[in-house]
Design a protein around this motif. Structure first.
Motif, PDB file in Angstrom:
ATOM      1  N   GLU A  82      -1.600  -2.784 -10.260  1.00  0.00           N
ATOM      2  CA  GLU A  82      -1.721  -1.523  -9.539  1.00  0.00           C
ATOM      3  C   GLU A  82      -3.198  -1.218  -9.416  1.00  0.00           C
ATOM      4  O   GLU A  82      -3.887  -1.123 -10.440  1.00  0.00           O
ATOM      5  N   CYS A  83      -3.681  -1.080  -8.199  1.00  0.00           N
ATOM      6  CA  CYS A  83      -5.126  -0.878  -8.032  1.00  0.00           C
ATOM      7  C   CYS A  83      -5.437   0.354  -7.201  1.00  0.00           C
ATOM      8  O   CYS A  83      -4.689   0.723  -6.310  1.00  0.00           O
ATOM      9  N   VAL A  84      -6.587   0.932  -7.498  1.00  0.00           N
ATOM     10  CA  VAL A  84      -7.138   1.968  -6.631  1.00  0.00           C
ATOM     11  C   VAL A  84      -8.419   1.402  -6.033  1.00  0.00           C
ATOM     12  O   VAL A  84      -8.988   0.455  -6.557  1.00  0.00           O
ATOM     13  N   THR A  85      -8.828   1.988  -4.917  1.00  0.00           N
ATOM     14  CA  THR A  85     -10.095   1.536  -4.338  1.00  0.00           C
ATOM     15  C   THR A  85     -11.216   2.317  -4.999  1.00  0.00           C
ATOM     16  O   THR A  85     -11.013   3.416  -5.516  1.00  0.00           O
ATOM     17  N   ARG A  86     -12.401   1.736  -4.960  1.00  0.00           N
ATOM     18  CA  ARG A  86     -13.524   2.363  -5.641  1.00  0.00           C
ATOM     19  C   ARG A  86     -14.042   3.566  -4.850  1.00  0.00           C
ATOM     20  O   ARG A  86     -13.968   4.690  -5.302  1.00  0.00           O
ATOM     21  N   GLY A  87     -14.489   3.301  -3.637  1.00  0.00           N
ATOM     22  CA  GLY A  87     -15.031   4.416  -2.844  1.00  0.00           C
ATOM     23  C   GLY A  87     -13.920   5.136  -2.109  1.00  0.00           C
ATOM     24  O   GLY A  87     -12.876   4.555  -1.841  1.00  0.00           O
ATOM     25  N   ARG A  88     -14.125   6.379  -1.807  1.00  0.00           N
ATOM     26  CA  ARG A  88     -13.121   7.114  -1.044  1.00  0.00           C
ATOM     27  C   ARG A  88     -12.996   6.539   0.365  1.00  0.00           C
ATOM     28  O   ARG A  88     -11.959   6.589   0.971  1.00  0.00           O
ATOM     29  N   ARG A  89     -14.117   6.008   0.865  1.00  0.00           N
ATOM     30  CA  ARG A  89     -14.111   5.540   2.250  1.00  0.00           C
ATOM     31  C   ARG A  89     -13.589   4.112   2.374  1.00  0.00           C
ATOM     32  O   ARG A  89     -13.394   3.627   3.473  1.00  0.00           O
ATOM     33  N   GLN A  90     -13.420   3.467   1.241  1.00  0.00           N
ATOM     34  CA  GLN A  90     -12.930   2.087   1.272  1.00  0.00           C
ATOM     35  C   GLN A  90     -11.488   2.080   1.786  1.00  0.00           C
ATOM     36  O   GLN A  90     -10.603   2.659   1.181  1.00  0.00           O
ATOM     37  N   ASP A  91     -11.287   1.420   2.907  1.00  0.00           N
ATOM     38  CA  ASP A  91      -9.958   1.400   3.498  1.00  0.00           C
ATOM     39  C   ASP A  91      -9.422  -0.006   3.342  1.00  0.00           C
ATOM     40  O   ASP A  91     -10.063  -0.951   3.761  1.00  0.00           O
ATOM     41  N   CYS A  92      -8.304  -0.172   2.672  1.00  0.00           N
ATOM     42  CA  CYS A  92      -7.759  -1.517   2.681  1.00  0.00           C
ATOM     43  C   CYS A  92      -6.297  -1.509   3.053  1.00  0.00           C
ATOM     44  O   CYS A  92      -5.606  -0.504   2.953  1.00  0.00           O
ATOM     45  N   THR A 147       0.847  -1.183   0.000  1.00  0.00           N
ATOM     46  CA  THR A 147       0.000   0.000   0.000  1.00  0.00           C
ATOM     47  C   THR A 147       0.883   1.233   0.000  1.00  0.00           C
ATOM     48  O   THR A 147       1.876   1.305   0.723  1.00  0.00           O
ATOM     49  N   PHE A 148       0.531   2.163  -0.855  1.00  0.00           N
ATOM     50  CA  PHE A 148       1.213   3.463  -0.909  1.00  0.00           C
ATOM     51  C   PHE A 148       0.107   4.494  -0.843  1.00  0.00           C
ATOM     52  O   PHE A 148      -0.404   4.898  -1.878  1.00  0.00           O
ATOM     53  N   GLY A 149      -0.292   4.860   0.339  1.00  0.00           N
ATOM     54  CA  GLY A 149      -1.409   5.785   0.443  1.00  0.00           C
ATOM     55  C   GLY A 149      -2.664   5.158  -0.135  1.00  0.00           C
ATOM     56  O   GLY A 149      -3.104   4.113   0.308  1.00  0.00           O
ATOM     57  N   ARG A 150      -3.200   5.754  -1.180  1.00  0.00           N
ATOM     58  CA  ARG A 150      -4.434   5.237  -1.756  1.00  0.00           C
ATOM     59  C   ARG A 150      -4.188   4.234  -2.885  1.00  0.00           C
ATOM     60  O   ARG A 150      -5.114   3.697  -3.461  1.00  0.00           O
ATOM     61  N   GLN A 151      -2.937   4.045  -3.243  1.00  0.00           N
ATOM     62  CA  GLN A 151      -2.587   3.083  -4.279  1.00  0.00           C
ATOM     63  C   GLN A 151      -2.264   1.737  -3.640  1.00  0.00           C
ATOM     64  O   GLN A 151      -1.588   1.687  -2.613  1.00  0.00           O
ATOM     65  N   HIS A 152      -2.736   0.678  -4.254  1.00  0.00           N
ATOM     66  CA  HIS A 152      -2.483  -0.645  -3.691  1.00  0.00           C
ATOM     67  C   HIS A 152      -1.962  -1.566  -4.771  1.00  0.00           C
ATOM     68  O   HIS A 152      -2.379  -1.489  -5.918  1.00  0.00           O
ATOM     69  N   GLU A 153      -1.051  -2.457  -4.369  1.00  0.00           N
ATOM     70  CA  GLU A 153      -0.601  -3.469  -5.296  1.00  0.00           C
ATOM     71  C   GLU A 153      -1.285  -4.770  -4.902  1.00  0.00           C
ATOM     72  O   GLU A 153      -1.225  -5.193  -3.749  1.00  0.00           O
ATOM     73  N   THR A 199      12.278   3.147   4.767  1.00  0.00           N
ATOM     74  CA  THR A 199      11.179   2.610   3.988  1.00  0.00           C
ATOM     75  C   THR A 199       9.920   3.395   4.335  1.00  0.00           C
ATOM     76  O   THR A 199       9.747   3.801   5.457  1.00  0.00           O
ATOM     77  N   THR A 200       9.063   3.597   3.368  1.00  0.00           N
ATOM     78  CA  THR A 200       7.925   4.464   3.651  1.00  0.00           C
ATOM     79  C   THR A 200       6.560   3.861   3.359  1.00  0.00           C
ATOM     80  O   THR A 200       5.565   4.521   3.509  1.00  0.00           O
ATOM     81  N   PHE A 201       6.496   2.635   2.899  1.00  0.00           N
ATOM     82  CA  PHE A 201       5.178   2.049   2.677  1.00  0.00           C
ATOM     83  C   PHE A 201       5.170   0.611   3.152  1.00  0.00           C
ATOM     84  O   PHE A 201       6.231   0.014   3.337  1.00  0.00           O
ATOM     85  N   SER A 202       3.971   0.077   3.409  1.00  0.00           N
ATOM     86  CA  SER A 202       3.926  -1.304   3.892  1.00  0.00           C
ATOM     87  C   SER A 202       3.968  -2.273   2.734  1.00  0.00           C
ATOM     88  O   SER A 202       3.444  -2.009   1.653  1.00  0.00           O
ATOM     89  N   ARG A 203       4.566  -3.396   2.991  1.00  0.00           N
ATOM     90  CA  ARG A 203       4.679  -4.410   1.962  1.00  0.00           C
ATOM     91  C   ARG A 203       4.605  -5.802   2.575  1.00  0.00           C
ATOM     92  O   ARG A 203       5.126  -6.048   3.645  1.00  0.00           O
ATOM     93  N   LEU A 204       3.890  -6.676   1.863  1.00  0.00           N
ATOM     94  CA  LEU A 204       3.786  -8.066   2.285  1.00  0.00           C
ATOM     95  C   LEU A 204       4.802  -8.883   1.505  1.00  0.00           C
ATOM     96  O   LEU A 204       4.849  -8.805   0.275  1.00  0.00           O
ATOM     97  N   TYR A 205       5.624  -9.630   2.227  1.00  0.00           N
ATOM     98  CA  TYR A 205       6.622 -10.498   1.599  1.00  0.00           C
ATOM     99  C   TYR A 205       6.233 -11.953   1.826  1.00  0.00           C
ATOM    100  O   TYR A 205       5.793 -12.314   2.920  1.00  0.00           O
ATOM    101  N   ARG A 206       6.407 -12.761   0.804  1.00  0.00           N
ATOM    102  CA  ARG A 206       6.164 -14.197   0.968  1.00  0.00           C
ATOM    103  C   ARG A 206       7.475 -14.900   1.273  1.00  0.00           C
ATOM    104  O   ARG A 206       8.403 -14.852   0.469  1.00  0.00           O
ATOM    105  N   ILE A 207       7.505 -15.543   2.446  1.00  0.00           N
ATOM    106  CA  ILE A 207       8.705 -16.299   2.828  1.00  0.00           C
ATOM    107  C   ILE A 207       8.622 -17.697   2.222  1.00  0.00           C
ATOM    108  O   ILE A 207       9.591 -18.233   1.723  1.00  0.00           O
TER     109      ILE A 207
END
Ligand SMILES: Nc1nc2c(ncn2[C@@H]2O[C@H](COP(=O)(O)OP(=O)(O)OP(=O)(O)O)[C@@H](O)[C@H]2O)c(=O)[nH]1
Ligand SMILES: [Mg+2]
Ligand SMILES: [Zn+2]
Length: 307
Positions: A27-37, A11-17, A213-221
């Motif tokens: 690269e995805c955006v959320t549909r609603g402004r209130r959608q928090d993921c 997640t990079f702010g409102r942008q999500h991978e 580092t400035t954004f969260s990232r999920l790594y697969r071990i």
């Protein structure tokens, strides 16, 4: 266009991978402004153009880790099984930071494991002493040297304690939390060979040019083990906690509080305060009591202001 499901891996702010079930990245955006993921979320998405998509819905979460100040709740990670709090012998870590993260984990109903890194450094005993109350409160405390250094600061020697750490991550989704310089990126690189997380050098002059580092990232071990790196957790607001969550989150103090004469005891100067007695008798660390009262006052004030 058809809807498919995938996992939010960054997640990079409102942008999500989003990682699709076939392993592709969008690269995805959320549909609603209130959608928090958040990282770790399972989502339903629709492809809009090659490599791009829209998140239509967030699927039900098993767990949800968040923090909050009095104005806003902030997602940390979704569907995590536990939090790994990384501390280090040097630079000094804040036990208050550690406590705050254990409380957020407690509020999310997930466990918190603590690792003390850089056990190759001489101030080890002092760091151990500062972590002892967390072990007494029931947290597992592991010791590691992810990237040991020699006396002139060159990377040297084999890592220590990594087998035990790996075993405690195995088969789980773990959120990695820790202050700057504790070794989060070093850990990610040790566990995920192609991660390429940037390792800052806190010892370099004036900290110049240090990459954080400035954004969260999920790594697969591996197929069933993930690690979510969440930088930018310098502020760990607890406004989402209720006072009773806070009390029970101090697992070493809670048993005493239940025996105070008054159910609404403030553990200050009330008669029959079992917590004050435990403190006087040496069953409770002064530092733990101090942290408890400070965080309790913060939680109470935030709730009074916001809700
Ligand atoms: N002596 C010693 N140094 C270590 C060890 N593990 C990591 N380091 C060093 O600690 C410094 C900080 O490590 P990072 O992995 O960048 O820390 P971080 O938690 O990612 O820090 P931020 O990105 O600023 O949040 C680097 O210079 C590492 O080489 C260790 O076991 N022993
Ligand atoms: Mg880092
Ligand atoms: Zn009391």
């Amino acid at each position: 266009m058809s809807v498919d499901s995938g996992t939010v891996v960054a997640t990079f702010g409102r942008q999500h991978e989003v990682e699709t079930r076939t392993g592709a990245r969008l690269e995805c955006v959320t549909r609603g402004r209130r959608q928090d993921c958040a990282c770790g979320d399972e989502v339903a998405f629709r492809i809009t153009s090659p490599g791009q998509g829209v998140i239509e819905a967030v699927l039900p979460r098993r767990t949800y880790l968040e923090r909050a100040d009095r104005f806003k709740r902030k997602a940390i990670a979704a569907n995590a099984d536990q939090v790994l709090i990384l501390t280090a012998v040097e630079p000094p870590f804040s036990d208050e930071f550690v406590m705050r993260v254990t409380l957020l984990a407690h509020a999310a109903g997930i466990g918190a494991l603590i690792a003390l890194n850089k056990i190759d450094l001489p101030a080890l005993e002092a760091a151990r002493t500062r972590l002892a109350p967390f072990a007494s409160a029931g947290h597992r405390v592991l010791e590691v040297a992810i990237q040991p250094r020699d006396s002139i600061g060159s990377k040297t020697g084999a890592a220590l304690g990594m087998h035990v750490l790996k075993a405690s991550l195995e088969g789980r989704a773990t959120v990695l939390a820790g202050q700057s310089g504790m070794g989060k990126s070093s850990l990610v690189n040790a566990l995920v060979p192609d991660a390429g997380a940037r390792i800052g050098d806190i010892s370099s002059a004036l900290n110049a040019g240090r990459h954080t580092t400035t954004f969260s990232r999920l790594y697969r071990i591996d197929d069933h083990t993930t690690l979510i790196d969440c930088p930018g957790m310098q502020e760990v607001g607890l406004a989402n906690l209720t006072p009773s969550m806070l009390d029970s989150g101090f697992a070493d103090l809670a048993p005493f509080m239940n025996h105070c004469r008054f159910a609404d005891c403030r553990h200050d100067k009330e008669p029959g305060c079992a917590l004050q007695k435990a403190l006087a008798d040496g069953y409770v660390h002064h530092r733990r009591f101090e942290l408890y009262t400070r965080l309790r006052d913060e939680v109470t004030a935030a709730r009074a202001a916001a809700y």
